[in-house]
Design a protein around this motif. Structure first.
Motif, PDB file in Angstrom:
ATOM      1  N   PHE A  61       0.581  -1.733   0.134  1.00  0.00           N
ATOM      2  CA  PHE A  61      -0.269  -0.213  -0.074  1.00  0.00           C
ATOM      3  C   PHE A  61       1.014   1.388   0.743  1.00  0.00           C
ATOM      4  O   PHE A  61       0.406   1.810  -0.920  1.00  0.00           O
ATOM      5  CB  PHE A  61      -1.262   0.255   1.597  1.00  0.00           C
ATOM      6  CG  PHE A  61      -1.569  -1.160   1.374  1.00  0.00           C
ATOM      7  CD1 PHE A  61      -3.027  -1.571   0.153  1.00  0.00           C
ATOM      8  CD2 PHE A  61      -2.121  -2.011   2.234  1.00  0.00           C
ATOM      9  CE1 PHE A  61      -3.664  -2.028   0.273  1.00  0.00           C
ATOM     10  CE2 PHE A  61      -3.208  -3.019   2.078  1.00  0.00           C
ATOM     11  CZ  PHE A  61      -3.767  -3.496   1.113  1.00  0.00           C
ATOM     12  N   LEU A  62       2.051   1.414   0.768  1.00  0.00           N
ATOM     13  CA  LEU A  62       3.179   2.609   0.774  1.00  0.00           C
ATOM     14  C   LEU A  62       3.188   2.654  -0.449  1.00  0.00           C
ATOM     15  O   LEU A  62       3.808   4.077  -1.054  1.00  0.00           O
ATOM     16  CB  LEU A  62       4.764   2.128   2.039  1.00  0.00           C
ATOM     17  CG  LEU A  62       5.281   3.176   1.756  1.00  0.00           C
ATOM     18  CD1 LEU A  62       5.470   4.476   2.163  1.00  0.00           C
ATOM     19  CD2 LEU A  62       6.060   2.233   2.473  1.00  0.00           C
ATOM     20  N   GLN A  71       2.047   1.818  -3.451  1.00  0.00           N
ATOM     21  CA  GLN A  71       0.825   2.644  -3.776  1.00  0.00           C
ATOM     22  C   GLN A  71       0.903   3.521  -3.954  1.00  0.00           C
ATOM     23  O   GLN A  71       0.836   4.745  -4.891  1.00  0.00           O
ATOM     24  CB  GLN A  71      -0.311   1.413  -3.908  1.00  0.00           C
ATOM     25  CG  GLN A  71       0.060   0.365  -5.436  1.00  0.00           C
ATOM     26  CD  GLN A  71      -0.755  -1.053  -4.917  1.00  0.00           C
ATOM     27  OE1 GLN A  71      -1.592  -0.776  -3.580  1.00  0.00           O
ATOM     28  NE2 GLN A  71      -1.640  -0.911  -5.485  1.00  0.00           N
ATOM     29  N   GLU A  72       0.368   4.296  -2.836  1.00  0.00           N
ATOM     30  CA  GLU A  72       0.702   5.564  -2.330  1.00  0.00           C
ATOM     31  C   GLU A  72       1.524   6.679  -3.004  1.00  0.00           C
ATOM     32  O   GLU A  72       1.398   7.985  -2.858  1.00  0.00           O
ATOM     33  CB  GLU A  72       0.612   5.348  -0.766  1.00  0.00           C
ATOM     34  CG  GLU A  72       0.032   6.462  -0.194  1.00  0.00           C
ATOM     35  CD  GLU A  72      -0.505   6.432   1.212  1.00  0.00           C
ATOM     36  OE1 GLU A  72      -0.170   7.948   2.525  1.00  0.00           O
ATOM     37  OE2 GLU A  72      -0.333   5.668   2.079  1.00  0.00           O
ATOM     38  N   CYS A  73       2.924   5.741  -2.863  1.00  0.00           N
ATOM     39  CA  CYS A  73       3.806   6.794  -2.960  1.00  0.00           C
ATOM     40  C   CYS A  73       3.734   7.375  -5.022  1.00  0.00           C
ATOM     41  O   CYS A  73       4.170   7.766  -5.295  1.00  0.00           O
ATOM     42  CB  CYS A  73       5.240   6.424  -2.781  1.00  0.00           C
ATOM     43  SG  CYS A  73       5.748   6.353  -1.356  1.00  0.00           S
ATOM     44  N   ARG A  78       0.711   7.366  -6.395  1.00  0.00           N
ATOM     45  CA  ARG A  78      -0.095   7.659  -6.708  1.00  0.00           C
ATOM     46  C   ARG A  78       0.190   9.643  -6.231  1.00  0.00           C
ATOM     47  O   ARG A  78      -0.043  10.926  -6.852  1.00  0.00           O
ATOM     48  CB  ARG A  78      -1.100   7.539  -6.511  1.00  0.00           C
ATOM     49  CG  ARG A  78      -1.251   6.810  -6.708  1.00  0.00           C
ATOM     50  CD  ARG A  78      -3.352   6.933  -5.604  1.00  0.00           C
ATOM     51  NE  ARG A  78      -3.730   4.994  -6.037  1.00  0.00           N
ATOM     52  CZ  ARG A  78      -3.380   4.331  -5.432  1.00  0.00           C
ATOM     53  NH1 ARG A  78      -3.059   4.511  -4.455  1.00  0.00           N
ATOM     54  NH2 ARG A  78      -4.067   2.944  -5.849  1.00  0.00           N
ATOM     55  N   PHE A  79       1.353  10.091  -5.533  1.00  0.00           N
ATOM     56  CA  PHE A  79       1.595  11.368  -4.283  1.00  0.00           C
ATOM     57  C   PHE A  79       1.141  12.702  -5.587  1.00  0.00           C
ATOM     58  O   PHE A  79       0.994  13.341  -5.114  1.00  0.00           O
ATOM     59  CB  PHE A  79       2.519  11.554  -3.696  1.00  0.00           C
ATOM     60  CG  PHE A  79       2.918  12.186  -2.999  1.00  0.00           C
ATOM     61  CD1 PHE A  79       2.292  12.655  -1.608  1.00  0.00           C
ATOM     62  CD2 PHE A  79       3.902  13.165  -3.305  1.00  0.00           C
ATOM     63  CE1 PHE A  79       2.709  14.005  -0.603  1.00  0.00           C
ATOM     64  CE2 PHE A  79       4.092  14.582  -2.581  1.00  0.00           C
ATOM     65  CZ  PHE A  79       3.619  14.256  -1.342  1.00  0.00           C
ATOM     66  N   GLU A 120      -1.793  13.363  -7.094  1.00  0.00           N
ATOM     67  CA  GLU A 120      -2.438  13.851  -6.159  1.00  0.00           C
ATOM     68  C   GLU A 120      -1.884  15.282  -5.529  1.00  0.00           C
ATOM     69  O   GLU A 120      -2.815  16.027  -5.003  1.00  0.00           O
ATOM     70  CB  GLU A 120      -2.723  12.771  -5.285  1.00  0.00           C
ATOM     71  CG  GLU A 120      -3.149  11.306  -5.023  1.00  0.00           C
ATOM     72  CD  GLU A 120      -3.036  10.337  -4.587  1.00  0.00           C
ATOM     73  OE1 GLU A 120      -2.559  10.463  -3.757  1.00  0.00           O
ATOM     74  OE2 GLU A 120      -4.258   9.792  -4.656  1.00  0.00           O
ATOM     75  N   ILE A 169       3.624  10.662   5.454  1.00  0.00           N
ATOM     76  CA  ILE A 169       2.640   9.864   5.388  1.00  0.00           C
ATOM     77  C   ILE A 169       1.657  10.625   6.441  1.00  0.00           C
ATOM     78  O   ILE A 169       2.194  10.174   7.527  1.00  0.00           O
ATOM     79  CB  ILE A 169       2.742   8.522   5.256  1.00  0.00           C
ATOM     80  CG1 ILE A 169       3.925   8.845   4.661  1.00  0.00           C
ATOM     81  CG2 ILE A 169       1.822   7.146   5.021  1.00  0.00           C
ATOM     82  CD1 ILE A 169       3.142   8.601   2.849  1.00  0.00           C
TER      83      ILE A 169
END
Length: 187
Positions: free
Chosen positions: A79-80, A82-84, A86-87, A90, A103
């Motif tokens: 998940f980390l 994927q979050e990075c 997208r950052f 976004e 985060i």
């Protein structure tokens, strides 16, 4: 490959490179971040395309037979990543070496890691981190180093080089060790 089934405009899947005798750890690489260029400021000598990666120990429960990686204790690195990935989209920005991403929630169950830094890779050979994509375009593979709150403060106050130097001196690499001590507590 772990496909993300999402209605988000930029879904991020993950490629899993299995451990080998010569490289006894998994490599997890995002796929989807480089589909769109990041908003790199004009005049910067940086590629507008990148993907993120991190390495997991060979004993991480990650296989089609052992699906323990789906448990929260083991799933957070996925998940980390994927979050990075997208950052930058976004927040209409870009990521490169030396950048940090706070985060707003604890990453791991123990709550030890609260951000990441993109530091120079220490395990990967140079030919791994830059992919020639044609038309003189390069896709950079950015290693994600999960950081403790103290490490994020160290990076903010003393800079990228100070945090990187601490990581090198303490043997911290892009191979995730969820139990490692904070390098900032050894100042």
């Amino acid at each position: 490959m772990l496909h993300e089934e999402s209605k988000l405009p930029n879904p991020v899947s993950l490629h899993v490179v299995m451990p080998s005798e010569a490289r006894p750890y998994f490599i997890i690489v995002t796929s989807g971040m480089s589909n769109r260029p990041m908003n790199v400021p004009a005049g910067m000598d940086e590629s507008a395309r990148a993907e993120c990666f991190l390495c997991l120990p060979a004993d991480w429960p990650l296989s089609m037979i052992n699906r323990g990686w789906r448990e929260a204790e083991f799933a957070w690195p996925f998940f980390l990543l994927q979050e990075c990935a997208r950052f930058p989209f976004e927040h209409d920005t870009w990521l490169g070496y030396g950048h940090s991403v706070p985060i707003p929630h604890a990453l791991d169950l123990a709550g030890r890691f609260t951000g990441v830094s993109m530091l120079q890779p220490l395990l990967m050979p140079e030919d791994f981190i830059a992919i020639e994509a044609g038309d003189d375009e390069v896709i950079w593979l950015l290693p994600v180093f999960p950081c403790t709150p103290e490490e994020m403060i160290l990076k903010r106050l003393r800079g990228y080089a100070a945090l990187s130097e601490k990581f090198v001196s303490m043997g911290v690499t892009e191979l995730l060790d969820p139990l490692r001590p904070s390098v900032a507590s050894t100042q």
